[in-house]
Scaffold this active site. Structure first.
Site, PDB file in Angstrom:
ATOM      1  N   HIS A 159     -41.674  25.440 -29.688  1.00 28.63           N
ATOM      2  CA  HIS A 159     -40.612  24.685 -31.006  1.00 28.63           C
ATOM      3  C   HIS A 159     -41.880  24.142 -30.970  1.00 28.63           C
ATOM      4  CE1 HIS A 159     -40.315  20.948 -28.805  1.00 28.63           C
ATOM      5  NE2 HIS A 159     -40.263  21.576 -27.939  1.00 28.63           N
TER       6      HIS A 159
ATOM      7  N   ASP B  85     -45.427  18.188 -25.753  1.00 28.46           N
ATOM      8  CA  ASP B  85     -44.099  19.125 -26.282  1.00 28.46           C
ATOM      9  C   ASP B  85     -43.537  19.557 -27.862  1.00 28.46           C
ATOM     10  OD1 ASP B  85     -41.347  19.799 -25.713  1.00 28.46           O
ATOM     11  OD2 ASP B  85     -41.079  17.726 -24.738  1.00 28.46           O
TER      12      ASP B  85
ATOM     13  N   GLU C 226     -35.557  21.930 -32.171  1.00 24.14           N
ATOM     14  CA  GLU C 226     -35.358  21.868 -30.616  1.00 24.14           C
ATOM     15  C   GLU C 226     -34.968  21.151 -30.334  1.00 24.14           C
ATOM     16  OE1 GLU C 226     -36.374  22.094 -26.308  1.00 24.14           O
ATOM     17  OE2 GLU C 226     -37.075  20.650 -27.855  1.00 24.14           O
ATOM     18  N   GLU C 227     -35.546  19.334 -30.651  1.00 20.88           N
ATOM     19  CA  GLU C 227     -35.891  18.282 -29.513  1.00 20.88           C
ATOM     20  C   GLU C 227     -34.413  17.444 -30.313  1.00 20.88           C
ATOM     21  OE1 GLU C 227     -37.454  16.527 -28.338  1.00 20.88           O
ATOM     22  OE2 GLU C 227     -39.814  17.703 -28.295  1.00 20.88           O
TER      23      GLU C 227
ATOM     24  N   ASP D  19     -41.801  25.838 -22.912  1.00 22.41           N
ATOM     25  CA  ASP D  19     -42.686  24.717 -22.986  1.00 22.41           C
ATOM     26  C   ASP D  19     -42.482  23.860 -22.299  1.00 22.41           C
ATOM     27  OD1 ASP D  19     -40.995  22.234 -24.493  1.00 22.41           O
ATOM     28  OD2 ASP D  19     -38.963  23.023 -25.417  1.00 22.41           O
TER      29      ASP D  19
ATOM     30  N   HIS E 177     -42.499  12.462 -23.604  1.00 25.15           N
ATOM     31  CA  HIS E 177     -41.556  12.748 -25.055  1.00 25.15           C
ATOM     32  C   HIS E 177     -42.196  10.526 -25.465  1.00 25.15           C
ATOM     33  CE1 HIS E 177     -37.445  14.140 -25.786  1.00 25.15           C
ATOM     34  NE2 HIS E 177     -39.158  14.691 -25.488  1.00 25.15           N
TER      35      HIS E 177
END
Length: 341
Positions: A67, A184, A218-219, A239, A319
């Site tokens: 993603h 990510d 995706e997030e 991922d 994150h």
């Protein structure tokens, strides 16, 4: 595969330089469409705005997914003093977003700089600075324009719903460490581009049909819920691999996820991935991710009847300001090549 790793790192830097929080991804997908075209592949936009590329081959298909959408923010309120209250997009966390430079993207195409700060951010003034819990109610965006009222801000065209994009601060060290927000999953998006280049440059005869889907939601949980091509029997998310306490993977390995918060991954796929890694001397670790969900999980929730798996380069500080290593990139690329054949 060092030449492909160099290409991947260059693509990662290019992708990371393009703002793309979930819902604001048209610029980055336009870049991807051009890159797939340059590599010699047919790719198209999906209805949701992702990129679906046909890499060739025949027979039962495997869908490789990464993603390109990231965490971010959105203006929730233009406050009376000209500051912005924002709401997070995805798992953006106020605790590690504070003091980050941002860009505010308006609906008329303008872009303004700012910084996410604690409300009343001067330590010499605010005696409760250290005691204040960081949340989206206690931080605000300070706009780098001479504004001091709601009316001043609105004259710039800034309003509720504008996207707030965080500076990734990408750097690659001489020792091979890759540091940036939003590895990510832009790092693995670049790995899929590298795999596509590898297939083309090495004239690989594919043993099965291969698609790549670069998703854009995706997030927020539904990136992999659609656009699975007919004939697909296996969905492999590429991922970020988790690195942290209680897990075996490091940033220099490829992680094979055996279970995440949605449950175990397909035994046949996991077994095949581990076997391919062992037989080819690829640095890997198998791990359980305690707080994680993938596009492969989303596809199964949407009702697709598929085997599913998840791999990716080890990424620390997920994150947040994330870190990986070029060895983890190479091991992920090698595992893709070994597993698919």
């Amino acid at each position: 595969m060092n030449n492909y790793v160099d290409y991947i790192l260059e693509q990662a830097k290019n992708l990371l330089a393009i703002d793309s929080p979930s819902g604001y991804t048209a610029e980055v997908t336009a870049y991807l469409l051009e890159e797939y075209k340059r590599l010699g592949y047919k790719a198209r936009l999906t209805g949701k705005g992702g990129v679906l590329a046909d890499l060739g081959g025949e027979g039962e298909a495997i869908l490789l997914a990464a993603h390109v959408d990231t965490l971010g923010g959105m203006v929730a309120e233009v406050k009376g003093d000209g500051r912005l209250r924002i709401t997070n997009i995805g798992g953006m966390n106020a605790n590690n977003a504070e003091t980050e430079n941002v860009r505010i993207r308006t609906y008329d195409g303008a872009c303004y700089d700012g910084t996410l700060q604690l409300i009343d951010a001067s330590i010499h003034v605010n005696g409760k600075y250290s005691d204040t819990a960081r949340s989206w109610d206690t931080v605000e965006v300070v706009i780098d324009e001479p504004v001091s009222s709601k009316e001043d801000v609105e004259k710039l065209g800034i309003m509720t719903g504008n996207f707030v994009c965080f500076d990734p601060r990408t750097t690659i060290t001489s020792s091979g460490y890759i540091k940036s927000r939003f590895l990510d999953d832009k790092l693995s998006t670049a790995i899929l581009l590298g795999y596509a280049k590898y297939l083309k440059d090495e004239h690989i005869t594919l043993p099965r049909k291969i698609y790549q889907h670069i998703t854009v939601f995706e997030e927020v949980g539904h990136g992999g819920c659609g656009s699975v091509p007919e004939g697909t029997v296996e969905f492999l998310s590429v991922d970020m691999g988790c690195v942290g306490n209680g897990l075996a993977c490091t940033e220099r390995e490829v992680s094979i996820c055996v279970k995440d918060s949605a449950g175990p991954y397909s035994y046949q796929t996991v077994t095949g991935l581990i076997r391919a890694a062992k037989e080819n001397g690829i640095g890997f670790a198998a791990d359980v991710y305690p707080f994680y969900g993938s596009d492969a999980d989303a596809a199964l929730r949407a009702g697709y009847d598929l085997r599913h798996g998840l791999i990716g380069p080890g990424v620390y500080a997920s994150h947040g300001y994330e870190r990986s290593h070029k060895d983890g990139v190479e091991n992920t690329l090698k595992l893709l090549a070994a597993y698919i054949g």
